[in-house]
Design a protein around this motif. Structure first.
Motif, mmCIF file in Angstrom:
data_model
loop_
_atom_site.group_PDB
_atom_site.id
_atom_site.type_symbol
_atom_site.label_atom_id
_atom_site.label_comp_id
_atom_site.label_asym_id
_atom_site.label_seq_id
_atom_site.Cartn_x
_atom_site.Cartn_y
_atom_site.Cartn_z
ATOM 1 N N ALA A 1 0.830 -1.209 0.000
ATOM 2 C CA ALA A 1 0.000 0.000 0.000
ATOM 3 C C ALA A 1 0.864 1.258 0.000
ATOM 4 C CB ALA A 1 -0.936 -0.009 1.206
ATOM 5 N N VAL A 2 1.888 1.282 0.833
ATOM 6 C CA VAL A 2 2.759 2.457 0.917
ATOM 7 C C VAL A 2 3.523 2.648 -0.387
ATOM 8 C CG1 VAL A 2 4.799 3.384 2.088
ATOM 9 C CG2 VAL A 2 2.933 2.417 3.420
ATOM 10 N N THR A 3 3.979 1.573 -1.003
ATOM 11 C CA THR A 3 4.729 1.668 -2.257
ATOM 12 C C THR A 3 3.845 2.189 -3.386
ATOM 13 O OG1 THR A 3 6.153 -0.155 -1.553
ATOM 14 C CG2 THR A 3 6.169 0.396 -3.884
ATOM 15 N N VAL A 4 2.602 1.765 -3.429
ATOM 16 C CA VAL A 4 1.684 2.270 -4.455
ATOM 17 C C VAL A 4 1.476 3.772 -4.287
ATOM 18 C CG1 VAL A 4 -0.718 2.204 -5.245
ATOM 19 C CG2 VAL A 4 0.534 0.075 -4.910
ATOM 20 N N LEU B 1 3.067 -0.168 -17.492
ATOM 21 C CA LEU B 1 2.614 -0.874 -16.298
ATOM 22 C C LEU B 1 3.521 -2.038 -15.900
ATOM 23 C CD1 LEU B 1 -1.250 -0.809 -16.754
ATOM 24 C CD2 LEU B 1 0.202 0.688 -15.394
ATOM 25 N N GLY B 2 4.211 -2.642 -16.853
ATOM 26 C CA GLY B 2 5.105 -3.752 -16.531
ATOM 27 C C GLY B 2 6.222 -3.344 -15.584
ATOM 28 N N PRO B 3 7.053 -2.359 -15.965
ATOM 29 C CA PRO B 3 8.111 -1.927 -15.046
ATOM 30 C C PRO B 3 7.563 -1.339 -13.746
ATOM 31 C CG PRO B 3 8.559 -1.125 -17.254
ATOM 32 C CD PRO B 3 7.194 -1.729 -17.274
ATOM 33 N N LEU B 4 6.444 -0.654 -13.826
ATOM 34 C CA LEU B 4 5.848 -0.060 -12.628
ATOM 35 C C LEU B 4 5.379 -1.149 -11.659
ATOM 36 C CD1 LEU B 4 5.349 2.770 -11.584
ATOM 37 C CD2 LEU B 4 3.107 2.717 -12.654
ATOM 38 N N ALA B 5 4.728 -2.178 -12.189
ATOM 39 C CA ALA B 5 4.264 -3.288 -11.345
ATOM 40 C C ALA B 5 5.445 -4.064 -10.763
ATOM 41 C CB ALA B 5 3.367 -4.223 -12.155
ATOM 42 N N LEU B 6 6.486 -4.266 -11.561
ATOM 43 C CA LEU B 6 7.677 -4.960 -11.064
ATOM 44 C C LEU B 6 8.313 -4.175 -9.918
ATOM 45 C CD1 LEU B 6 9.702 -7.304 -11.360
ATOM 46 C CD2 LEU B 6 10.956 -5.846 -12.971
ATOM 47 N N PHE B 7 8.392 -2.856 -10.068
ATOM 48 C CA PHE B 7 8.939 -2.009 -9.020
ATOM 49 C C PHE B 7 8.130 -2.148 -7.734
ATOM 50 C CE2 PHE B 7 8.054 1.979 -6.814
ATOM 51 C CZ PHE B 7 9.257 2.156 -6.171
ATOM 52 N N VAL B 8 6.812 -2.089 -7.839
ATOM 53 C CA VAL B 8 5.939 -2.166 -6.654
ATOM 54 C C VAL B 8 6.086 -3.520 -5.964
ATOM 55 C CG1 VAL B 8 3.520 -2.219 -5.906
ATOM 56 C CG2 VAL B 8 4.301 -0.424 -7.458
ATOM 57 N N VAL B 9 6.091 -4.592 -6.728
ATOM 58 C CA VAL B 9 6.177 -5.933 -6.141
ATOM 59 C C VAL B 9 7.532 -6.158 -5.463
ATOM 60 C CG1 VAL B 9 6.264 -8.396 -6.720
ATOM 61 C CG2 VAL B 9 4.449 -6.967 -7.652
ATOM 62 N N VAL B 10 8.612 -5.790 -6.134
ATOM 63 C CA VAL B 10 9.946 -5.997 -5.551
ATOM 64 C C VAL B 10 10.120 -5.170 -4.281
ATOM 65 C CG1 VAL B 10 12.422 -5.626 -5.945
ATOM 66 C CG2 VAL B 10 11.040 -6.731 -7.695
ATOM 67 N N THR B 11 9.660 -3.923 -4.315
ATOM 68 C CA THR B 11 9.783 -3.073 -3.132
ATOM 69 C C THR B 11 8.959 -3.622 -1.979
ATOM 70 O OG1 THR B 11 10.186 -1.153 -4.532
ATOM 71 C CG2 THR B 11 9.534 -0.720 -2.268
ATOM 72 N N ALA B 12 7.736 -4.057 -2.258
ATOM 73 C CA ALA B 12 6.890 -4.603 -1.197
ATOM 74 C C ALA B 12 7.490 -5.884 -0.612
ATOM 75 C CB ALA B 12 5.489 -4.872 -1.725
ATOM 76 N N LEU B 13 8.020 -6.743 -1.453
ATOM 77 C CA LEU B 13 8.613 -7.988 -0.958
ATOM 78 C C LEU B 13 9.910 -7.744 -0.187
ATOM 79 C CD1 LEU B 13 7.965 -10.450 -3.918
ATOM 80 C CD2 LEU B 13 6.796 -10.332 -1.706
#
Length: 147
Positions: free
Chosen positions: A15-18, A115-127
């Motif tokens: 949530a914070v990363t988004v 959206l691909g790089p943006l989604a990858l950024f969000v997922v990696v940061t959250a994990l």
């Protein structure tokens, strides 16, 4: 019980990363738009109070400063500790994500990053939020032998 703590921390980080990505993207898009307006004004002899290059640099710097600030503040407001890895991964990841997409955004600042790089950024940061997460409590101390 340990899995729920991990899931809760990852959900908070997600949530914070988004929010951080949305705010940083908005700052970047607005700065790039201002840069184009200033370039256009300079080309026709007008003056908007600055150069397009300065506005472009300010847009990149502002988005890179906003990302760690929002990540750290957001996670701390959600009462998470040890968020340094998340902030570091998010800042470095955002730098590379922006670097990958800056040409597309510079051409049309009103567009959204792919959206691909943006989604990858969000997922990696959250994990990354689970790397240094605090444990459930202190480990039991073992007694030294010979006592």
């Amino acid at each position: 019980m340990q899995a729920t703590h991990v899931a809760r921390r990852v959900a908070k980080a997600l949530a914070v990363t988004v929010v951080a990505a949305a705010l940083s993207h908005l700052l970047l898009s607005d700065g790039l738009s201002l840069s184009q307006w200033q370039q256009a004004a300079a080309n026709v002899g007008g003056d908007l109070g600055g150069s397009g290059d300065t506005a472009f640099s300010a847009a990149v710097v502002n988005t890179l400063l906003a990302m760690p600030a929002v990540l750290w503040l957001g996670m701390r407001l959600l009462r998470e500790r040890r968020v340094y890895v998340t902030v570091l991964v998010g800042t470095v990841g955002w730098f590379f994500t922006v670097g990958q997409c800056i040409d597309r955004l510079a051409e049309r600042p009103d567009t959204v990053m792919p959206l691909g790089p943006l989604a990858l950024f969000v997922v990696v940061t959250a994990l990354s939020s689970v790397v240094l997460r605090p444990g459930p409590g202190p480990l039991p101390q073992s007694r030294p032998s010979g006592e």
